[in-house]
Design a protein around this motif. Structure first.
Motif, PDB file in Angstrom:
ATOM      1  N   GLY A 101      -6.113  -2.926 -11.546  1.00  0.00           N
ATOM      2  CA  GLY A 101      -5.285  -2.941 -10.347  1.00  0.00           C
ATOM      3  C   GLY A 101      -3.881  -2.438 -10.602  1.00  0.00           C
ATOM      4  N   ILE A 102      -2.966  -2.768  -9.687  1.00  0.00           N
ATOM      5  CA  ILE A 102      -1.557  -2.354  -9.829  1.00  0.00           C
ATOM      6  C   ILE A 102      -0.658  -3.577  -9.648  1.00  0.00           C
ATOM      7  N   ASP A 103       0.522  -3.372  -9.087  1.00  0.00           N
ATOM      8  CA  ASP A 103       1.488  -4.481  -8.946  1.00  0.00           C
ATOM      9  C   ASP A 103       1.006  -5.494  -7.904  1.00  0.00           C
TER      10      ASP A 103
ATOM     11  N   GLY B 222       2.365  -7.135  -5.580  1.00  0.00           N
ATOM     12  CA  GLY B 222       2.874  -7.061  -4.208  1.00  0.00           C
ATOM     13  C   GLY B 222       2.230  -5.972  -3.367  1.00  0.00           C
ATOM     14  N   ALA B 223       1.383  -5.156  -3.982  1.00  0.00           N
ATOM     15  CA  ALA B 223       0.752  -4.058  -3.241  1.00  0.00           C
ATOM     16  C   ALA B 223      -0.328  -4.607  -2.313  1.00  0.00           C
ATOM     17  N   GLY B 224      -0.402  -4.059  -1.105  1.00  0.00           N
ATOM     18  CA  GLY B 224      -1.427  -4.474  -0.155  1.00  0.00           C
ATOM     19  C   GLY B 224      -2.827  -4.253  -0.694  1.00  0.00           C
ATOM     20  N   ILE B 225      -2.987  -3.232  -1.500  1.00  0.00           N
ATOM     21  CA  ILE B 225      -4.322  -2.921  -2.023  1.00  0.00           C
ATOM     22  C   ILE B 225      -4.818  -4.020  -2.963  1.00  0.00           C
ATOM     23  N   MET B 226      -3.921  -4.774  -3.557  1.00  0.00           N
ATOM     24  CA  MET B 226      -4.340  -5.893  -4.418  1.00  0.00           C
ATOM     25  C   MET B 226      -4.915  -7.018  -3.554  1.00  0.00           C
TER      26      MET B 226
ATOM     27  N   GLY C  68      -7.445   2.470  -5.839  1.00  0.00           N
ATOM     28  CA  GLY C  68      -6.990   3.861  -5.654  1.00  0.00           C
ATOM     29  C   GLY C  68      -6.583   4.134  -4.225  1.00  0.00           C
ATOM     30  N   TRP C  69      -5.765   5.147  -4.049  1.00  0.00           N
ATOM     31  CA  TRP C  69      -5.317   5.508  -2.708  1.00  0.00           C
ATOM     32  C   TRP C  69      -4.912   6.974  -2.650  1.00  0.00           C
ATOM     33  N   SER C  70      -4.893   7.481  -1.426  1.00  0.00           N
ATOM     34  CA  SER C  70      -4.419   8.843  -1.186  1.00  0.00           C
ATOM     35  C   SER C  70      -3.328   8.750  -0.112  1.00  0.00           C
TER      36      SER C  70
ATOM     37  N   GLU D 232       7.546   1.362  -7.036  1.00  0.00           N
ATOM     38  CA  GLU D 232       7.291   2.560  -7.838  1.00  0.00           C
ATOM     39  C   GLU D 232       5.844   3.032  -7.756  1.00  0.00           C
ATOM     40  N   TRP D 233       5.393   3.300  -6.554  1.00  0.00           N
ATOM     41  CA  TRP D 233       4.128   3.992  -6.322  1.00  0.00           C
ATOM     42  C   TRP D 233       4.477   5.479  -6.282  1.00  0.00           C
ATOM     43  N   ASP D 234       3.602   6.332  -6.797  1.00  0.00           N
ATOM     44  CA  ASP D 234       3.972   7.747  -6.909  1.00  0.00           C
ATOM     45  C   ASP D 234       4.342   8.382  -5.575  1.00  0.00           C
ATOM     46  N   CYS D 235       3.618   7.975  -4.519  1.00  0.00           N
ATOM     47  CA  CYS D 235       3.926   8.552  -3.202  1.00  0.00           C
ATOM     48  C   CYS D 235       5.318   8.119  -2.747  1.00  0.00           C
ATOM     49  N   ALA D 236       5.670   6.878  -3.037  1.00  0.00           N
ATOM     50  CA  ALA D 236       6.982   6.360  -2.632  1.00  0.00           C
ATOM     51  C   ALA D 236       8.098   6.996  -3.455  1.00  0.00           C
TER      52      ALA D 236
ATOM     53  N   THR E 132      10.598   4.199   2.934  1.00  0.00           N
ATOM     54  CA  THR E 132       9.733   5.240   3.520  1.00  0.00           C
ATOM     55  C   THR E 132       8.261   4.980   3.210  1.00  0.00           C
ATOM     56  N   THR E 133       7.919   3.754   2.828  1.00  0.00           N
ATOM     57  CA  THR E 133       6.571   3.557   2.294  1.00  0.00           C
ATOM     58  C   THR E 133       5.844   2.323   2.844  1.00  0.00           C
ATOM     59  N   ALA E 134       5.812   2.230   4.181  1.00  0.00           N
ATOM     60  CA  ALA E 134       5.040   1.165   4.839  1.00  0.00           C
ATOM     61  C   ALA E 134       3.676   1.731   5.202  1.00  0.00           C
ATOM     62  N   TRP E 135       2.619   1.110   4.687  1.00  0.00           N
ATOM     63  CA  TRP E 135       1.258   1.602   4.949  1.00  0.00           C
ATOM     64  C   TRP E 135       0.635   0.775   6.057  1.00  0.00           C
ATOM     65  N   LEU E 136       0.402   1.447   7.185  1.00  0.00           N
ATOM     66  CA  LEU E 136      -0.060   0.748   8.389  1.00  0.00           C
ATOM     67  C   LEU E 136      -1.262   1.467   9.021  1.00  0.00           C
TER      68      LEU E 136
ATOM     69  N   GLY F  60      -3.252  -1.122   8.134  1.00  0.00           N
ATOM     70  CA  GLY F  60      -4.046  -2.065   7.332  1.00  0.00           C
ATOM     71  C   GLY F  60      -3.361  -2.613   6.094  1.00  0.00           C
ATOM     72  N   THR F  61      -2.949  -1.707   5.198  1.00  0.00           N
ATOM     73  CA  THR F  61      -2.542  -2.142   3.858  1.00  0.00           C
ATOM     74  C   THR F  61      -1.352  -3.106   3.894  1.00  0.00           C
ATOM     75  N   HIS F  62      -0.409  -2.838   4.789  1.00  0.00           N
ATOM     76  CA  HIS F  62       0.746  -3.738   4.898  1.00  0.00           C
ATOM     77  C   HIS F  62       0.681  -4.613   6.141  1.00  0.00           C
ATOM     78  N   ALA F  63      -0.543  -4.877   6.596  1.00  0.00           N
ATOM     79  CA  ALA F  63      -0.720  -5.697   7.809  1.00  0.00           C
ATOM     80  C   ALA F  63      -0.041  -7.052   7.663  1.00  0.00           C
TER      81      ALA F  63
ATOM     82  N   ARG G  18      -5.225   6.603   2.783  1.00  0.00           N
ATOM     83  CA  ARG G  18      -6.457   5.832   2.608  1.00  0.00           C
ATOM     84  C   ARG G  18      -6.365   4.993   1.339  1.00  0.00           C
ATOM     85  N   ILE G  19      -6.968   3.816   1.358  1.00  0.00           N
ATOM     86  CA  ILE G  19      -7.058   3.016   0.130  1.00  0.00           C
ATOM     87  C   ILE G  19      -8.513   2.633  -0.126  1.00  0.00           C
ATOM     88  N   GLY G  20      -8.819   2.257  -1.377  1.00  0.00           N
ATOM     89  CA  GLY G  20     -10.177   1.830  -1.699  1.00  0.00           C
ATOM     90  C   GLY G  20     -10.341   1.600  -3.186  1.00  0.00           C
TER      91      GLY G  20
HETATM   92  N1  PBE Z   1      -0.382   1.563  -2.290  1.00  0.00           N
HETATM   93  C1  PBE Z   1       0.407   2.780  -2.242  1.00  0.00           C
HETATM   94  C2  PBE Z   1       0.496   0.597  -1.633  1.00  0.00           C
HETATM   95  C3  PBE Z   1       1.080   1.310  -0.516  1.00  0.00           C
HETATM   96  C4  PBE Z   1       1.333   2.646  -1.129  1.00  0.00           C
HETATM   97  C5  PBE Z   1      -1.624   1.810  -1.544  1.00  0.00           C
HETATM   98  C6  PBE Z   1      -0.628   1.217  -3.644  1.00  0.00           C
HETATM   99  C7  PBE Z   1      -0.068  -0.793  -1.352  1.00  0.00           C
HETATM  100  O1  PBE Z   1       0.654  -1.623  -0.813  1.00  0.00           O
HETATM  101  O2  PBE Z   1      -1.198  -1.071  -1.711  1.00  0.00           O
END
Ligand code: PBE
Length: 315
Positions: free
Chosen positions: A62-64, A66-70, A112-114, A218-222, A263-267, A269-272, A293-295
């Protein structure tokens, strides 16, 4: 010959006989033992080891936290009753693990995400998600504190105009993987895309040394979007502070008015959960990217295609 000498000679002779008859000569053991060594064990053990390394899964990387994907992945582990663990790391550490696994032909599952540069760098696939835990297509939004529009109308206007394509963010992420001087890369990208950047920049954007506080995770897209917007503001004369924080802190600080925007609110779903908690206290300025997209993501060579097959491959 003295008695003593006779004894010594007798002993030497006896020892020599003993060695010959019991097979303890220097050459003997190798001959007797070697065939045993070469036989079965070597052949049966080696493939088993290789299989264990390549062909099993015990964790999702996984990642950090606080990420919604976690949070989504924890839900997926429940919904699909997965017998795997979830490792915390970061975007950078997760992609390093992915890189290492692919170099060794090992199996790996990552959150993972795009948009993300890993899809250009490696041959990857999303696992199917028949229970739709990870949701569908999302958009990335720019979120500001209340009052930013009144305090800095031109900055707010820039944020309203800022929106880019998969190719455009992809170029910046690609530059950032080649060279970690994100500030220089943003400057370079702005110089190469001046028409687009001019179309975002409102008349009268002028900082005169005023401070703007931007938060990011520190997500690459952000890192790509934040550094580009920060560079535009710096060029316009603002004093820009860019602070990397945890996802929850990013949302709560903007809600409390302690920072100006992100600049990095994912809506939706991910930051619901974040928009539920802080939505009333922030301003959703604009969508800056569509088609996110996330998955769960795996190298293409991994022999399963769906999250509901994972348990069949758990070690
Ligand atoms: N991410 C990338 C973030 C949003 C941008 C999918 C890792 C997340 O909160 O999961």
């Amino acid at each position: 010959m003295s008695k003593n000498k006779l004894m010594i000679v007798t002993l030497i002779l006896l020892t020599a006989f003993a060695l010959v008859f019991t097979g303890c000569g220097a050459d003997e053991p190798a001959e007797v033992e070697e065939p045993v060594d070469v036989e079965e064990p070597a052949e049966t053990e080696e493939p088993a080891e290789v299989e264990e390394m390549e062909g099993s899964i015990s964790d999702i990387t996984g990642i950090d936290p606080g990420a919604g994907i976690m949070a989504a992945t924890e839900e997926a582990m429940e919904v699909y009753d997965l017998n795997v663990g979830l490792l915390e790391s970061s975007d950078a550490a997760m992609t390093a693990e992915l890189d290492a696994a692919i170099a060794n032909d090992e199996w790996i599952i990552v959150t993972g995400w795009s948009p993300h540069w890993k899809f250009a760098a490696f041959d990857l696939k999303y696992l199917e998600d028949p229970e739709e835990v990870y949701g569908g297509e999302e958009y990335i939004a720019t979120i500001a504190r209340q009052g930013l529009e009144e305090d800095h109308p031109e900055v707010f206007q820039l944020l309203e105009n800022f929106s880019w394509t998969d190719d455009e963010i992809g170029q910046v992420m690609d530059m950032n993987t080649q060279n970690s001087d994100f500030v220089a890369n943003a400057d370079q990208w702005i110089a190469d895309n001046s028409d687009l950047v001019d179309s975002w920049t409102p008349e009268g954007l002028e900082g005169n040394g005023e401070e703007i506080d931007i938060l990011l995770v520190e997500w690459d897209c952000a890192l790509a979007s934040t550094n580009v917007i920060a560079a535009i503001l710096r060029d316009a004369g603002f004093e820009v502070n860019m602070t990397p924080v945890d996802g929850g802190v990013m949302w709560s600080s903007i809600a409390e008015g302690d920072a100006d925007f992100m600049t990095t609110a994912w809506l939706p779903g991910t930051h619901a959960s974040y928009i539920d908690q802080f939505g009333d206290d922030v301003v959703e300025v604009a969508t800056n990217y569509e088609g996110a997209r996330i998955g769960l993501v795996v190298p293409s060579y991994v022999p399963f295609n769906s999250i509901d097959e994972i348990n069949d491959y758990v070690q």
